[in-house]
Design a protein around this motif. Structure first.
Motif, PDB file in Angstrom:
ATOM      1  N   UNK A 217     -24.706   3.695 -48.955  1.00  0.00           N
ATOM      2  CA  UNK A 217     -25.192   4.721 -48.015  1.00  0.00           C
ATOM      3  C   UNK A 217     -26.472   4.327 -47.278  1.00  0.00           C
ATOM      4  N   UNK A 218     -26.756   3.050 -47.210  1.00  0.00           N
ATOM      5  CA  UNK A 218     -27.927   2.603 -46.458  1.00  0.00           C
ATOM      6  C   UNK A 218     -27.606   2.544 -44.964  1.00  0.00           C
ATOM      7  N   UNK A 219     -28.618   2.814 -44.152  1.00  0.00           N
ATOM      8  CA  UNK A 219     -28.470   2.825 -42.694  1.00  0.00           C
ATOM      9  C   UNK A 219     -29.332   1.712 -42.099  1.00  0.00           C
ATOM     10  N   UNK A 220     -28.765   0.974 -41.155  1.00  0.00           N
ATOM     11  CA  UNK A 220     -29.482  -0.111 -40.485  1.00  0.00           C
ATOM     12  C   UNK A 220     -29.489   0.163 -38.988  1.00  0.00           C
ATOM     13  N   UNK A 221     -30.664   0.131 -38.398  1.00  0.00           N
ATOM     14  CA  UNK A 221     -30.802   0.377 -36.961  1.00  0.00           C
ATOM     15  C   UNK A 221     -31.165  -0.920 -36.246  1.00  0.00           C
ATOM     16  N   UNK A 222     -30.412  -1.242 -35.212  1.00  0.00           N
ATOM     17  CA  UNK A 222     -30.681  -2.438 -34.421  1.00  0.00           C
ATOM     18  C   UNK A 222     -30.746  -2.058 -32.943  1.00  0.00           C
ATOM     19  N   UNK A 223     -31.733  -2.602 -32.257  1.00  0.00           N
ATOM     20  CA  UNK A 223     -31.835  -2.386 -30.819  1.00  0.00           C
ATOM     21  C   UNK A 223     -30.886  -3.360 -30.126  1.00  0.00           C
ATOM     22  N   UNK A 224     -29.801  -2.821 -29.552  1.00  0.00           N
ATOM     23  CA  UNK A 224     -28.745  -3.666 -28.989  1.00  0.00           C
ATOM     24  C   UNK A 224     -28.363  -3.185 -27.584  1.00  0.00           C
ATOM     25  N   UNK A 225     -29.193  -3.462 -26.595  1.00  0.00           N
ATOM     26  CA  UNK A 225     -28.820  -3.079 -25.225  1.00  0.00           C
ATOM     27  C   UNK A 225     -27.550  -3.779 -24.760  1.00  0.00           C
ATOM     28  N   UNK A 226     -27.201  -4.898 -25.421  1.00  0.00           N
ATOM     29  CA  UNK A 226     -25.988  -5.636 -25.045  1.00  0.00           C
ATOM     30  C   UNK A 226     -24.720  -4.825 -25.305  1.00  0.00           C
ATOM     31  N   UNK A 227     -24.805  -3.807 -26.171  1.00  0.00           N
ATOM     32  CA  UNK A 227     -23.626  -2.999 -26.501  1.00  0.00           C
ATOM     33  C   UNK A 227     -23.658  -1.616 -25.845  1.00  0.00           C
ATOM     34  N   UNK A 228     -24.657  -1.356 -25.022  1.00  0.00           N
ATOM     35  CA  UNK A 228     -24.785  -0.030 -24.404  1.00  0.00           C
ATOM     36  C   UNK A 228     -23.583   0.270 -23.513  1.00  0.00           C
ATOM     37  N   UNK A 229     -22.913   1.374 -23.804  1.00  0.00           N
ATOM     38  CA  UNK A 229     -21.782   1.804 -23.003  1.00  0.00           C
ATOM     39  C   UNK A 229     -20.576   0.895 -23.088  1.00  0.00           C
ATOM     40  N   UNK A 230     -20.436   0.165 -24.189  1.00  0.00           N
ATOM     41  CA  UNK A 230     -19.335  -0.787 -24.312  1.00  0.00           C
ATOM     42  C   UNK A 230     -18.452  -0.453 -25.506  1.00  0.00           C
ATOM     43  N   UNK A 231     -17.163  -0.636 -25.320  1.00  0.00           N
ATOM     44  CA  UNK A 231     -16.203  -0.480 -26.408  1.00  0.00           C
ATOM     45  C   UNK A 231     -16.289  -1.709 -27.288  1.00  0.00           C
ATOM     46  N   UNK A 232     -16.290  -1.514 -28.607  1.00  0.00           N
ATOM     47  CA  UNK A 232     -16.373  -2.629 -29.551  1.00  0.00           C
ATOM     48  C   UNK A 232     -15.147  -2.671 -30.448  1.00  0.00           C
ATOM     49  N   UNK A 233     -14.673  -3.869 -30.682  1.00  0.00           N
ATOM     50  CA  UNK A 233     -13.560  -4.103 -31.599  1.00  0.00           C
ATOM     51  C   UNK A 233     -14.043  -5.073 -32.667  1.00  0.00           C
ATOM     52  N   UNK A 234     -13.814  -4.740 -33.920  1.00  0.00           N
ATOM     53  CA  UNK A 234     -14.258  -5.598 -35.007  1.00  0.00           C
ATOM     54  C   UNK A 234     -13.398  -6.839 -35.142  1.00  0.00           C
ATOM     55  N   UNK A 235     -14.039  -7.996 -35.353  1.00  0.00           N
ATOM     56  CA  UNK A 235     -13.283  -9.214 -35.609  1.00  0.00           C
ATOM     57  C   UNK A 235     -13.632  -9.696 -37.015  1.00  0.00           C
ATOM     58  N   UNK A 236     -14.258 -10.857 -37.125  1.00  0.00           N
ATOM     59  CA  UNK A 236     -14.652 -11.397 -38.433  1.00  0.00           C
ATOM     60  C   UNK A 236     -15.846 -12.313 -38.239  1.00  0.00           C
ATOM     61  N   UNK A 237     -16.376 -12.827 -39.340  1.00  0.00           N
ATOM     62  CA  UNK A 237     -17.541 -13.722 -39.322  1.00  0.00           C
ATOM     63  C   UNK A 237     -18.765 -13.060 -38.684  1.00  0.00           C
ATOM     64  N   UNK A 238     -18.799 -11.719 -38.661  1.00  0.00           N
ATOM     65  CA  UNK A 238     -19.942 -11.004 -38.112  1.00  0.00           C
ATOM     66  C   UNK A 238     -19.917 -10.845 -36.600  1.00  0.00           C
ATOM     67  N   UNK A 239     -18.767 -11.058 -35.967  1.00  0.00           N
ATOM     68  CA  UNK A 239     -18.663 -10.956 -34.512  1.00  0.00           C
ATOM     69  C   UNK A 239     -17.942  -9.680 -34.100  1.00  0.00           C
ATOM     70  N   UNK A 240     -18.320  -9.152 -32.935  1.00  0.00           N
ATOM     71  CA  UNK A 240     -17.632  -8.024 -32.316  1.00  0.00           C
ATOM     72  C   UNK A 240     -17.122  -8.466 -30.946  1.00  0.00           C
ATOM     73  N   UNK A 241     -15.966  -7.961 -30.561  1.00  0.00           N
ATOM     74  CA  UNK A 241     -15.500  -8.135 -29.189  1.00  0.00           C
ATOM     75  C   UNK A 241     -15.930  -6.892 -28.425  1.00  0.00           C
ATOM     76  N   UNK A 242     -16.700  -7.084 -27.346  1.00  0.00           N
ATOM     77  CA  UNK A 242     -17.192  -5.939 -26.584  1.00  0.00           C
ATOM     78  C   UNK A 242     -16.693  -6.009 -25.147  1.00  0.00           C
ATOM     79  N   UNK A 243     -16.452  -4.842 -24.567  1.00  0.00           N
ATOM     80  CA  UNK A 243     -16.022  -4.741 -23.168  1.00  0.00           C
ATOM     81  C   UNK A 243     -16.477  -3.395 -22.631  1.00  0.00           C
ATOM     82  N   UNK A 244     -16.966  -3.377 -21.404  1.00  0.00           N
ATOM     83  CA  UNK A 244     -17.402  -2.135 -20.760  1.00  0.00           C
ATOM     84  C   UNK A 244     -16.607  -1.894 -19.494  1.00  0.00           C
ATOM     85  N   UNK A 245     -17.035  -0.917 -18.685  1.00  0.00           N
ATOM     86  CA  UNK A 245     -16.285  -0.629 -17.463  1.00  0.00           C
ATOM     87  C   UNK A 245     -16.535  -1.690 -16.396  1.00  0.00           C
TER      88      UNK A 245
END
Length: 420
Positions: free
Chosen positions: A75-103
């Protein structure tokens, strides 16, 4: 601590840092002393967290582009400042990577813990839409991107460059077809196949496997940029087994079927099969005209954007294991065998690369369970506040479902996903 450890040369510290396999250990490495912190701040290799985290939906009132990650085990919470993901859909992959896409429809592989970002080729369908943007304005409803699986970590920790041999495979387009690319490629390579409406892909024994809405499993043979697909088996299941996943677990290939109930589920199944099997012109020949009119009316009502407060809910899962039964003309024939227990394994499914992990390796992780998120993408427009309602932990032992996140995290385009 001993000054001898604090005075180790940066080169040796860098070699030690390169031996870290999970992000948590690397953070602990940086906390040892100022000298080690200096190396930590310079290196930051793209590693995955020790255990799966839940990337919560982006909140509208969230400031400074902060994204919240939740550890469902402690139940721990981690906050990261990630402007790279603002307004973007994320799909989980592996090895700590996300696939992101926006409009803007720029597709990236993004590592949120180190901010490594790999730009991927534009989506061909989206590119055509962008050329006619004034005629066809783009929005999140045009993001037909469902799954992403990596053949290996795209970052080579030895050369400190992106690995050109990494294969990035996706399910995309409104027909849910397959395509792949590699780091450095300028375009996606569509995979020609006799089927479409794929639900999941996974890497199993060095090859990509895919399952469609009918339960047909295909293997993709990739040689350079040349690909051919082969249907190896078919698994016919009841119609309420809507969503399907493929998972490699303890050396076996599992077909996991998710059972949902609710007012939207029947309509989704009607639409999926109708579009996938247009050639079945006599599919309703045994139905009365009244029944056919009722089905059509149901579809029209969904098209008129009727909003449901609780549109669907997961009620269970069924798991089958692929087994080779015989060899005919130098080709294996396969059977599906029921799986009643996962043993020490825990599965993680949803808008992510389906994963199986050893529960005993993580404090608080429940063995013989399936951790799931809400991935009923096609129904989000008809859900109050979007997706994110249908999440939990399913026990294979007693069939119960419990919550893994007790708060609300909803989004019409990017609800919570697993970050692994």
């Amino acid at each position: 601590m001993s000054s001898e450890w604090a005075n180790l040369p940066d080169l040796i510290l860098s070699e030690i840092a390169c031996c870290m396999s999970v992000y948590d250990d690397f953070v602990n490495f940086g906390a040892v002393c100022k000298a080690w912190q200096r190396v930590y701040s310079m290196k930051k290799p793209p590693l995955s967290p020790r255990c799966p985290w839940l990337l919560l939906a982006e909140e509208k009132e969230q400031k400074n582009h902060t994204r919240v990650f939740f550890n469902v085990f402690d139940n721990k919470v981690y906050n990261f400042k990630l402007p790279e993901l603002a307004g973007r859909k994320c799909i989980g992959t592996s090895f700590g990577w996300l696939l992101s896409v926006g409009i803007d429809f720029q597709m990236n592989l993004f590592h949120p813990l180190t901010k490594h970002q790999l730009s991927l080729p534009p989506h061909p369908y989206v590119w055509e839409r962008c050329r006619n943007f004034e005629l066809f304005p783009l929005d999140y409803g045009d993001i037909f991107l469902y799954k992403c699986v990596l053949s290996r970590n795209p970052w080579n920790s030895v050369t400190h460059e992106y690995d050109p041999d990494c294969i990035i495979m996706v399910i995309y387009t409104n027909f849910k077809t397959l395509a792949f690319t590699r780091p450095g490629y300028k375009a996606w390579i569509d995979i020609k196949c006799d089927s479409r409406r794929f639900y999941d892909i996974t890497l199993y024994k060095g090859k990509f496997y895919a399952v469609n809405n009918r339960g047909k499993v295909f293997v993709c043979h990739i040689d350079g940029d040349i690909v051919f697909t082969e249907c190896i088996t078919f698994c016919k299941e009841p119609e309420d087994y809507i969503q399907k996943y493929l998972v490699e677990s303890s050396g076996d290939l599992l077909l996991v079927s998710r059972i949902r109930e609710g007012p939207l589920e029947a309509d989704e199944f009607i639409n999926d099969d109708f579009e996938d099997d247009i050639e079945d012109v006599n599919i309703h020949e045994d139905e009365s005209e009244e029944e056919q009119e009722q089905d059509q009316e149901q579809v029209r009502e969904v098209g008129q954007e009727i909003i449901y407060e609780i549109p669907y809910v997961t009620t269970g899962f069924k798991i089958l294991k692929l087994e080779s039964s015989s060899e005919v003309k130098s080709k294996n024939e396969y059977d599906w065998v029921n799986v009643d227990s996962l043993g020490d394994q825990a599965l993680f499914v949803g808008d992510n690369s389906s994963m199986s992990l050893s529960a005993s390796s993580f404090n608080g992780c429940k063995a013989n369970c399936i951790y799931f998120t809400d991935d009923n993408v096609d129904c989000y427009p008809n859900c109050l506040n979007g997706g994110g309602y249908d999440m939990g932990v399913f026990s294979m032992e007693d069939g119960t479902i419990k919550q893994h996140y007790k708060g609300k995290s909803l989004s019409s385009f990017a609800p919570p996903v697993w970050f692994i």
